[in-house]
Design an enzyme around this catalytic site. Structure first.
Site, PDB file in Angstrom:
ATOM      1  N   ALA A 175      -2.362 -32.346 -25.951  1.00 29.01           N
ATOM      2  CA  ALA A 175      -2.925 -32.012 -27.259  1.00 29.01           C
ATOM      3  C   ALA A 175      -2.355 -32.886 -28.377  1.00 29.01           C
ATOM      4  CB  ALA A 175      -2.684 -30.531 -27.559  1.00 29.01           C
ATOM      5  N   HIS A 176      -2.855 -32.643 -29.592  1.00 33.13           N
ATOM      6  CA  HIS A 176      -2.489 -33.479 -30.736  1.00 33.13           C
ATOM      7  C   HIS A 176      -0.995 -33.400 -31.069  1.00 33.13           C
ATOM      8  CE1 HIS A 176      -3.846 -29.853 -33.457  1.00 33.13           C
ATOM      9  NE2 HIS A 176      -2.886 -29.524 -32.621  1.00 33.13           N
ATOM     10  N   ASN A 177      -0.463 -34.563 -31.414  1.00 34.25           N
ATOM     11  CA  ASN A 177       0.918 -34.721 -31.875  1.00 34.25           C
ATOM     12  C   ASN A 177       1.975 -34.468 -30.799  1.00 34.25           C
ATOM     13  OD1 ASN A 177      -0.670 -33.577 -34.522  1.00 34.25           O
ATOM     14  ND2 ASN A 177       0.777 -35.213 -35.016  1.00 34.25           N
TER      15      ASN A 177
END
Length: 339
Positions: free
Chosen positions: A237-239
């Protein structure tokens, strides 16, 4: 043409017990190998085949009292992997750029590059030397792909993705798609999308399996460290920040803004909650759930995860619950009769 045992031993750093002049022309499993082929032994369960295999030589971790020629080394499976790369060459396409590929004029292409049919490459991209981009790949604007990397068919790479050298990305993978970022207004009873404006940065020597998804960062970057290997059907997922030389096995799901150290193994179907940290040199067993940060190196398992020894004891007790229940019921019954 074959390669002699003597030459192989020199390349992979093994000692020889037996005939150093045997010619090896192929590799095979120990129970299926034929004359002229090399095999390996790492699992004690297969030791029985040392006396029956038709292989001409075997890579082992210790010396055995058997007639077959042996290549003895500290890490036999690693040695076997090196031998495979010597004896079996991957059928890669020759450099050329297909006439059906669409490449923006602002993009720079390195030397000896292969770009297959119907590839689309956006604006201001940089493609390094010896890169292979198979048919149907789509690459967005401002992307970088380092030297010697291979992008297999039908991979989608969104804008602002940086990929290092010697990277392999398998078919169907999507890199740089939007992270799952939304803001819910209770007042308006409406969900607002949070724009995902970060990047994805993939280090050198990374391999990413088929149909894996790596989301771009919301503001910062999603980062995959050098040497990390990611299996098929993984969601990152993001980051997220994943360190060096990690193994992320099939169907793992890592929630947003999670940091993972170096030399971490997440076995199949591990789920990792968001906004936590997993330190270096940690292994998490299959189907486990990581809901809190783990800092101490070691092996963990279960849902939620716990130290592997504790988890194993707990599982053993759970499996004995019917038996324990019957014993307690029996003791209570005896006590009631005495009372």
């Amino acid at each position: 043409m074959g390669v002699s045992i003597k030459e192989i031993a020199k390349i992979i750093g093994c000692t020889i017990k037996g005939d150093p002049d045997i010619e090896i022309e192929g590799v095979n499993e120990i129970q299926k190998a034929r004359e002229g082929e090399l095999t390996f032994l790492t699992n004690p369960k297969y030791e029985k085949f040392l006396n029956t295999t038709n292989a001409s030589a075997v890579i082992v971790g210790k010396e055995y009292d058997v007639p077959i020629t042996q290549l003895i080394c500290e890490e036999p499976y690693v040695a076997f992997a090196k031998v495979l790369s010597i004896l079996i060459k991957e059928p890669l396409p020759e450099p050329k750029i297909s006439k059906t590929a669409t490449i923006d004029e602002t993009t720079t292409i390195g030397n000896n590059v292969y770009i297959g049919d119907h590839v689309s490459i956006g604006k201001h991209c940089k493609i390094g030397d010896n890169v292979k981009i198979y048919p149907g790949v789509v690459i967005g604007d401002r992307c970088e792909i380092g030297d010697n990397s291979i992008i297999f068919a039908n991979v989608s790479i969104y804008h602002d993705v940086k990929i290092g050298k010697n990277v392999r990305i398998h078919s169907g993978t999507v890199i740089g798609s939007d992270g799952f970022g939304y803001a819910f207004s209770k007042k308006e009873m409406k969900i607002y999308k949070v724009p995902q404006v970060g990047r994805v940065i993939i280090g050198n020597d990374v391999e990413i399996g088929a149909n894996t998804t790596i989301d771009r960062g919301t503001i910062g970057d999603t980062v995959i460290g050098d040497g990390t290997k990611i299996d098929n059907l993984v969601q990152i997922a993001h980051n997220d920040k994943i360190g060096r030389n990690c193994f992320i096995v099939s169907q793992v799901g890592i929630s947003g803004s999670t940091e993972i150290g170096d030399n971490v193994t997440l076995a199949g179907q591990v789920g990792v909650a968001g906004h936590i940290k997993i330190g270096s040199n940690i292994t998490v067993g299959a189907k486990s759930g990581v809901t809190k940060s783990i800092t101490k190196p070691g092996i963990y398992a279960g849902f939620p995860v716990k130290d592997f020894r504790t988890w194993r004891k707990t599982e053993a007790l759970i499996n004995r619950l019917p038996e324990i229940y019957e014993k307690i019921k029996s003791l209570l019954s005896i006590k009631e009769k005495k009372g």
